[in-house]
Design an enzyme around this catalytic site. Structure first.
Site, PDB file in Angstrom:
ATOM      1  N   ARG A  28      51.202  19.111  26.839  1.00  0.00           N
ATOM      2  CA  ARG A  28      51.603  20.441  27.631  1.00  0.00           C
ATOM      3  C   ARG A  28      52.181  20.250  28.878  1.00  0.00           C
ATOM      4  O   ARG A  28      53.114  21.162  29.244  1.00  0.00           O
ATOM      5  CB  ARG A  28      50.362  21.291  27.718  1.00  0.00           C
ATOM      6  CG  ARG A  28      50.592  22.867  28.010  1.00  0.00           C
ATOM      7  CD  ARG A  28      49.530  23.593  28.041  1.00  0.00           C
ATOM      8  NE  ARG A  28      48.358  23.315  28.839  1.00  0.00           N
ATOM      9  CZ  ARG A  28      47.089  23.687  28.816  1.00  0.00           C
ATOM     10  NH1 ARG A  28      46.745  24.635  28.003  1.00  0.00           N
ATOM     11  NH2 ARG A  28      46.298  23.161  29.937  1.00  0.00           N
TER      12      ARG A  28
ATOM     13  N   LYS B 248      52.570  25.729  31.881  1.00  0.00           N
ATOM     14  CA  LYS B 248      51.589  25.690  33.035  1.00  0.00           C
ATOM     15  C   LYS B 248      52.150  25.432  34.163  1.00  0.00           C
ATOM     16  O   LYS B 248      52.343  24.189  34.717  1.00  0.00           O
ATOM     17  CB  LYS B 248      50.436  24.735  32.725  1.00  0.00           C
ATOM     18  CG  LYS B 248      49.034  25.209  33.570  1.00  0.00           C
ATOM     19  CD  LYS B 248      47.998  24.485  32.960  1.00  0.00           C
ATOM     20  CE  LYS B 248      46.849  24.645  33.871  1.00  0.00           C
ATOM     21  NZ  LYS B 248      46.398  25.910  33.991  1.00  0.00           N
TER      22      LYS B 248
ATOM     23  N   GLU C  30      46.892  37.687  28.067  1.00  0.00           N
ATOM     24  CA  GLU C  30      45.863  36.878  28.462  1.00  0.00           C
ATOM     25  C   GLU C  30      45.338  37.137  30.112  1.00  0.00           C
ATOM     26  O   GLU C  30      45.588  38.216  30.565  1.00  0.00           O
ATOM     27  CB  GLU C  30      46.318  35.333  28.545  1.00  0.00           C
ATOM     28  CG  GLU C  30      47.378  35.009  29.489  1.00  0.00           C
ATOM     29  CD  GLU C  30      47.725  33.612  29.584  1.00  0.00           C
ATOM     30  OE1 GLU C  30      46.601  32.561  29.260  1.00  0.00           O
ATOM     31  OE2 GLU C  30      48.865  33.243  29.851  1.00  0.00           O
TER      32      GLU C  30
END
Ligand code: PLP
Ligand code: COI
Length: 348
Positions: free
Chosen positions: A86, A189, A225
């Site tokens: 990620r 992220k 989210e």
């Protein structure tokens, strides 16, 4: 490293989710197209050029993971290869060099091992939070990528993210602000997503909620989210649903919980858009999930100027979330068989 070094004398059970200075951090530098070997350093301060792109244009990304002590003393990481992947996805999106997986894992392991005394003991309820980060440094002014980068890993012992020990209900408040656009950077992220979210989290807390809940930016209808976690929802018919959205972080915890539900609990699992107002009456149990959040059941949500209680109770943790929590944390702390092969032991 002598694994028998004694633990720090901390009140582990009282720890919150705060930075706690530990002894070492790992640092490697990318310069002239090459990564340095990397080494442990003791200075927690980073000195960067005032023009560094990480400071002005948020050319940076980070990861979050936890190391836990098992009953037999092993130190366990949970699926760190997925954090590495990620981070590299984010690096690619922000025109930063990838951190090779062996450098990423070595940095994480060295930082954990060197701070052995800070790893909370088995059964303490705390864990060692690991924060890998990649930042664009060096002299720059115009909007262009950095030419030098630092990969750093620091660690900090932490307790629960939402202030409560163990499995306790939290509340969320739907934000009037958007977190990420459908074709923006929401699925990476990167720090830029979080700067814009600080005010949404603050406003949610002013309403008495623990965290903001974002709906999709295009229609303000579907659940995206929470500010620091993904969402899972148990519906009737033994089904666990999680929102499908291009704008949310692909949570490693959420992917693991969906696998546990499907393969160990024989639940039907679905990843699809979830219409908050249209489907709320069908929600039996709901939870936020993530590395810091672990699994935090949601008791009530603020939207349309009112509190809405999940499944008419809002007081107690439901059986599905309880079982998911027990199974996930049991694997993570080595109490349950790791039948998925998710654990990564740190050699001491
Ligand atoms: N969503 C956001 C915005 C997060 O910051 C996090 C934390 O990492 C998560 C979801 C959960 O992701 P993970 O389970 O990989 O920690
Ligand atoms: C994590 O869960 O690791 C995160 O990065 C969330 C962060 C907002 C603390």
């Amino acid at each position: 490293m002598d694994a028998k070094v004694s633990k720090k004398n901390l009140n582990w059970a009282e720890l919150g989710f705060q930075y706690h200075k530990t002894d070492y951090r790992f640092s490697a530098v990318h310069r002239d197209g090459q990564w340095s070997e990397g080494a442990l350093v003791s200075d927690e301060m980073i000195s960067v050029h005032e023009g560094a792109p990480t400071l002005h244009y948020a050319q940076q990304c980070f990861e979050g993971m936890k190391a836990q002590t098992a009953e037999d003393g092993r130190v366990l990481l949970f699926r760190p290869e997925l954090n590495s992947q990620r981070m590299n996805d984010a690096a690619g999106r922000l025109l930063m060099p990838e951190v090779p997986q062996d450098l990423f894992l070595r940095g994480v392991e060295e930082a954990v091992r060197a701070n052995y005394a800070w790893i909370p003991p088995y059964g303490s309820g705390a864990s060692l939070y690991v924060r890998p980060m990649l930042i664009g440094v060096g002299e720059n002014l115009g909007l262009k990528p950095a030419r030098e980068f630092e990969f750093r890993v620091f660690v900090s012992p932490v307790g629960p993210y939402y202030q409560q020990q163990g499995l306790a209900l939290i509340s969320l408040a739907v934000s009037e602000m958007d977190r990420a656009a459908p074709r923006g950077t929401g699925s990476y992220k990167v720090g830029a997503n979080y700067a814009g979210g600080l005010m949404a989290t603050r406003k949610a807390q002013e309403l008495g909620a623990n965290e903001a809940l974002y709906l999709d930016a295009a229609q303000g209808r579907y659940i995206d989210e929470a500010g620091s976690a993904n969402i899972i929802i148990a519906m009737d018919n033994n089904t666990l649903v999680t929102p499908d959205s291009r704008a949310i972080l692909p949570s490693i915890t959420r992917r693991s919980l969906m696998d546990i539900a499907a393969r160990q609990m024989q639940m039907k699992t679905e990843q699809r858009p979830v219409d908050l107002r249209g489907e709320f009456a069908e929600f039996r149990e709901m939870a936020a999930c993530g590395t810091a959040a672990v699994l935090s059941p949601v008791g009530r949500i603020w939207f349309d100027n009112d509190w809405h209680v999940v499944n008419g109770d809002g007081q107690s943790v439901g059986p599905v979330m309880q079982e998911l929590y027990d199974r996930l944390t049991g694997i993570q702390n080595g109490e349950r068989a790791d039948e998925f092969g998710w654990l990564h032991e740190v050699e001491l």
